[in-house]
Design an enzyme around this catalytic site. Structure first.
Site, short mmCIF file in Angstrom:
data_model
loop_
_atom_site.label_atom_id
_atom_site.label_comp_id
_atom_site.label_asym_id
_atom_site.label_seq_id
_atom_site.Cartn_x
_atom_site.Cartn_y
_atom_site.Cartn_z
N GLY A 3 0.80 -0.84 -0.40
CA GLY A 3 -0.44 -0.12 0.02
C GLY A 3 0.86 0.80 -0.32
N ALA A 4 2.05 1.17 -0.34
CA ALA A 4 3.28 1.65 -0.61
C ALA A 4 2.62 3.00 -1.07
CB ALA A 4 4.02 1.74 -1.06
N GLY A 50 -0.38 5.01 -1.06
CA GLY A 50 -1.66 5.84 -0.11
C GLY A 50 -0.77 6.36 0.17
N ALA A 89 -3.20 -3.28 14.51
CA ALA A 89 -3.36 -1.98 14.91
C ALA A 89 -4.95 -0.99 14.76
CB ALA A 89 -2.24 -1.37 15.39
N HIS A 143 -13.66 11.71 11.49
CA HIS A 143 -12.75 11.27 10.27
C HIS A 143 -12.73 12.06 8.95
CE1 HIS A 143 -11.82 7.73 12.98
NE2 HIS A 143 -10.82 8.47 12.20
N ASN A 190 -5.58 1.74 15.19
CA ASN A 190 -4.71 2.93 15.45
C ASN A 190 -2.64 3.23 15.73
OD1 ASN A 190 -4.03 5.77 15.79
ND2 ASN A 190 -6.16 5.92 16.18
N LYS A 192 -13.17 8.36 4.44
CA LYS A 192 -12.63 6.51 5.04
C LYS A 192 -14.01 6.14 4.78
CE LYS A 192 -11.88 5.38 9.84
NZ LYS A 192 -10.97 4.36 9.77
#
Length: 256
Positions: free
Chosen positions: A11-12, A14, A106, A136, A108, A140
């Site tokens: 996902g580099a 984004g 995670a 947000h 977050n 999202k």
């Protein structure tokens, strides 16, 4: 000479992925060996010799990405949403066959957010009412956020363990959604608004007082210390860990 930890990012391209790529390149002791898009083949992770994979892709891809990493002996640090209890159970079964491999999922990576959630779970035992508001940006795709869902579950578990009764609420016949979603009995309200990044308030009330615990992330840079902590720590925690708090020494009394 100290050996560098080889890291691959999925996902580099984004916003979060690009920030992670930059942070890894700048971090001592780490070496970025692969930076792949969400739909790119995963084989370059193996040929590049990645030992830790950071998954910041999309919900439809993240499970298969992590299973690929585990089955190829790579640890995984995951910030992608969409992990249902069933998916977590399936991943745990995969990890049984790879006893030395660690996976961190995670909701977050902002350390302040992780601390705020832990503080909320501790405080919730002492207040009559608790509600959560998460705010947000409108791009999202999930609502409520993974952070809010985790906060609600930890708060509910802490209140249950302490024998706190259900919060009072005399509402009858509300408009659909007016009281938000309910997660383990905790109301959670989602706001989607242009100009926001990632924000959460936990409101705790008792007669005559209100305690508000709020965390704000204004930039993706706020998540990078947590990402780097996860990369550096995941090999020391074999198996599945959900929540960055599992890597922190939090003596707050929060449920886990």
């Amino acid at each position: 000479m100290t050996e560098l930890m080889p890291v691959g990012v999925l996902g580099a391209r984004g916003r979060m992925g690009a920030a992670a790529v930059a942070a890894i390149r700048a971090a001592p002791g780490l070496e970025l060996v692969a930076a792949l898009g969400s739909s790119d083949p995963l084989d370059p992770l193996v040929s590049a010799g990645a030992r830790v994979v950071v998954d910041l892709t999309v919900p439809d891809a993240t499970y298969d990405n992590v299973v690929f990493a585990v089955r190829h002996g790579m640890h995984a640090v995951v910030g992608t949403t969409g992990w249902t209890p069933e998916r977590l159970e399936q991943l745990s079964a995969v990890l049984v066959e790879a006893p030395g491999t660690g996976v961190l999922i995670a909701p977050n990576f902002a350390l302040g957010s992780v601390l705020a959630t832990a503080f909320a779970a501790t405080a919730a035992r002492y207040f009559e009412s608790v509600e959560i508001v998460e705010l947000h940006h409108p791009d999202k795709i999930d609502a409520p956020s993974g952070t809010a869902a985790r906060t609600a579950r930890l708060v509910a578990a802490a209140r249950s363990a302490a024998g706190v009764p259900e919060a009072p609420d005399a509402t009858r016949d509300p408009l659909d959604g007016a009281r938000g979603a309910t997660i383990d009995g905790i109301p959670v309200h989602s706001v989607r608004l242009r100009g926001l990044t990632a924000h959460q308030e936990v409101l705790l009330g008792s007669p005559g007082e209100l305690l508000t615990l709020r965390h704000d992330s204004f930039d993706h840079a706020s998540f990078m210390p947590g990402v780097l902590l996860g990369i550096r720590s995941v090999a020391e925690h074999p198996g599945l860990t959900v929540g960055l708090d599992g890597y922190l020494d939090l003596q707050t009394g929060a449920a886990s």
